[in-house]
Scaffold this motif. Structure first.
Motif, mmCIF file in Angstrom:
data_model
loop_
_atom_site.group_PDB
_atom_site.id
_atom_site.type_symbol
_atom_site.label_atom_id
_atom_site.label_comp_id
_atom_site.label_asym_id
_atom_site.label_seq_id
_atom_site.Cartn_x
_atom_site.Cartn_y
_atom_site.Cartn_z
ATOM 1 N N LYS A 1 54.517 56.491 16.229
ATOM 2 C CA LYS A 1 54.339 57.330 17.428
ATOM 3 C C LYS A 1 53.079 56.975 18.219
ATOM 4 O O LYS A 1 52.261 57.833 18.521
ATOM 5 N N LYS B 1 47.010 65.438 17.484
ATOM 6 C CA LYS B 1 46.763 64.074 17.001
ATOM 7 C C LYS B 1 47.210 63.055 18.043
ATOM 8 O O LYS B 1 46.515 62.070 18.303
ATOM 9 N N GLN B 2 48.364 63.292 18.643
ATOM 10 C CA GLN B 2 48.857 62.387 19.684
ATOM 11 C C GLN B 2 47.902 62.363 20.878
ATOM 12 O O GLN B 2 47.633 61.308 21.451
ATOM 13 N N ASN C 1 44.813 60.370 19.879
ATOM 14 C CA ASN C 1 45.124 58.939 19.875
ATOM 15 C C ASN C 1 45.186 58.376 21.292
ATOM 16 O O ASN C 1 44.655 57.306 21.570
ATOM 17 N N ALA C 2 45.844 59.099 22.183
ATOM 18 C CA ALA C 2 45.941 58.650 23.574
ATOM 19 C C ALA C 2 44.557 58.607 24.227
ATOM 20 O O ALA C 2 44.245 57.671 24.965
ATOM 21 N N TRP D 1 58.019 62.046 26.486
ATOM 22 C CA TRP D 1 56.834 61.278 26.856
ATOM 23 C C TRP D 1 55.986 62.126 27.796
ATOM 24 O O TRP D 1 56.488 62.629 28.805
ATOM 25 N N THR E 1 56.118 62.492 21.674
ATOM 26 C CA THR E 1 56.072 63.654 20.791
ATOM 27 C C THR E 1 56.756 63.363 19.453
ATOM 28 O O THR E 1 56.434 63.994 18.454
ATOM 29 N N LEU F 1 52.024 59.524 25.901
ATOM 30 C CA LEU F 1 52.102 59.740 24.466
ATOM 31 C C LEU F 1 53.459 60.319 24.109
ATOM 32 O O LEU F 1 54.011 61.141 24.837
ATOM 33 N N PRO G 1 50.718 55.998 21.394
ATOM 34 C CA PRO G 1 50.679 56.116 22.855
ATOM 35 C C PRO G 1 50.710 54.707 23.449
ATOM 36 O O PRO G 1 50.333 53.747 22.775
ATOM 37 N N ASN H 1 62.623 62.631 21.662
ATOM 38 C CA ASN H 1 61.262 62.304 22.068
ATOM 39 C C ASN H 1 60.987 62.642 23.531
ATOM 40 O O ASN H 1 61.791 62.365 24.408
ATOM 41 N N SER I 1 50.346 68.113 15.301
ATOM 42 C CA SER I 1 50.965 66.831 15.634
ATOM 43 C C SER I 1 50.645 66.422 17.076
ATOM 44 O O SER I 1 50.248 65.286 17.328
ATOM 45 N N ILE I 2 50.814 67.349 18.027
ATOM 46 C CA ILE I 2 50.542 67.003 19.433
ATOM 47 C C ILE I 2 49.050 66.789 19.652
ATOM 48 O O ILE I 2 48.651 65.952 20.451
#
Length: 169
Positions: A75, A140-141, A144-145, A103, A93, A91, A77, A101, A137-138
């Protein structure tokens, strides 16, 4: 007012979100952008791939670039485009291959809060979207982005610093 149906769409900094929607037996894309909402008669990953190509790259190259930074994570980004040197990062989901998913543009997120159904995303246009994905989870995304954005901005700074100046004449 119902959204307009279109056959194609190119992502940009005006794009906030690509969400899959079921339309009869097919998966279409609900696009929320700065100016309006559209239904694209293609899957979100198709819209993303075509957008990358129109911006001079490929989805595979964007994925590879992200993997070089993060390693072989799930997953990731990706940078869809650049505008005046600023990366346009989206990113996922879920797994990008998943029909569920969504975006989301990093630039489009104003806030993320936990909710009963998962999490609530507030977009720059004040629209709130509840997603069935955990807040952790979001988050973390999003981190990361943000790290990918910072990495590309640092690379850009280094390139400017290392490049010799050549006058235009």
């Amino acid at each position: 007012m119902s959204p307009n149906y279109v056959n194609g769409y190119l992502m940009s900094f005006n794009t906030y979100l690509l969400q899959p929607i079921q339309h009869e037996s097919k998966i279409f894309t609900h696009v929320i952008d700065k100016h309006n909402e559209l239904i694209v008669t293609r899957r979100p990953l198709h819209v993303l791939r075509k957008s990358c190509i129109s911006m001079g790259t490929t989805y595979e190259a964007a994925k590879y670039s992200s993997k070089r930074f993060f390693g072989n994570q799930h997953k990731l980004p990706i940078v869809v485009a650049y505008d005046y040197g600023f990366p346009c990062i989206f990113l996922p989901t879920y797994s990008p291959a998943s029909i569920h998913n969504i975006w989301i543009g990093l630039h489009a997120i104003s806030n993320i809060c936990p909710s009963n159904e998962g999490c609530m995303i507030t977009l720059k246009n004040a629209m709130e979207i509840e997603l069935p994905i955990t807040y952790n989870s979001i988050s973390k995304q999003f981190v990361n982005a943000s790290m990918l954005y910072k990495h590309f901005m640092e690379e850009r700074k280094q390139l400017r610093h290392d490049a010799p100046y050549h006058p235009p004449f």
